[in-house]
Design an enzyme around this catalytic site. Structure first.
Site, PDB file in Angstrom:
ATOM      1  CB  CYS A  86      -0.978   0.057   1.172  1.00  0.00           C
ATOM      2  SG  CYS A  86      -2.045  -1.370   1.306  1.00  0.00           S
ATOM      3  CG  ASP A  87       2.906   5.156  -1.283  1.00  0.00           C
ATOM      4  OD1 ASP A  87       3.818   4.960  -0.557  1.00  0.00           O
ATOM      5  OD2 ASP A  87       2.393   6.121  -1.954  1.00  0.00           O
TER       6      ASP A  87
END
Length: 223
Positions: A86-87
């Site tokens: 995730c980012d």
């Protein structure tokens, strides 16, 4: 049992998953985010924020998938893993607000953000690293991702409130210099979209991605 590996050091993402009954295994990637985005811009030109977070999520989870022997040897031979990267980035009127570099940067960002609205983009990428069906397992070898985007409305903070918030240190460690699930929650007046996406991992979107590789969320719940 299928196990989830989280390719992120974010305590908020881990806590969100744990609250949803998923005891993720944290394996932090070694990706140089600036280098990944620079390479993408050189190849594709301008990268919009919703695509940038997806590229970084993919880079992080692929780094972990290819590096178990070095960074998580205990998982190198596992055949029951789903990997998640995730980012997150905050976009306000086309400007990207990432993690502040220091307290002065956080203060400046909040003075620009107060009383305004932005979009918090969180990229999600999963890799199905389970034993493939061709070898007798249930894995699909699938790799896919998507971005969650949520509108966030910020309160019109006073300078004193901004200074006090920055002094807590909380905004220095997170994309957009704010949290909705911590001290900064008092300064978010509303959202339009998935609350969990703002925290850092959209549970409904994760469910959709898992479904595409034949995994149900209950398959990941702690027993």
């Amino acid at each position: 049992m299928t196990r989830l590996v989280l390719a992120s050091a974010s305590p908020a993402r881990l806590a969100t998953l744990q609250s949803a009954g998923i005891d993720a295994i944290v394996v932090v990637s070694r990706v140089d985010e600036d280098a990944v985005l620079a390479a993408a811009r050189e190849r594709f030109g301008t990268i919009v924020p919703a695509d940038a977070v997806l590229l970084l999520a993919q880079a992080k989870v692929e780094d972990v998938a290819h590096s178990f022997t070095d960074i998580a040897p205990a998982l190198a031979d596992a055949d029951d893993l789903i990997l998640l990267g995730c980012d997150s980035m905050l976009e306000i009127h086309g400007e990207i607000i990432g993690k502040p570099v220091d307290a002065a940067d956080a203060t400046a960002r909040w003075r620009a953000m107060r009383g305004r609205s932005g979009v918090l983009h969180t990229g999600h990428w999963i890799i199905d690293d389970r034993l493939p069906a061709s070898d007798g397992g249930q894995g699909t070898s699938g790799t896919l991702g998507a971005t969650s985007s949520t509108i966030v409305h910020f309160a019109d903070l006073s300078d004193a409130e901004i200074d006090a918030y920055v002094a807590t240190g909380e905004p220095l460690a997170v994309a957009g210099a704010f949290t909705i699930d911590g001290v900064g929650g008092a300064f978010v007046t509303g959202i339009e979209g998935d609350h969990h996406g703002v925290v850092g991992v959209s549970l409904p979107l994760l469910r959709e991605l898992l479904g595409q590789v034949g995994v149900l969320v209950p398959d990941l719940w702690r027993s």
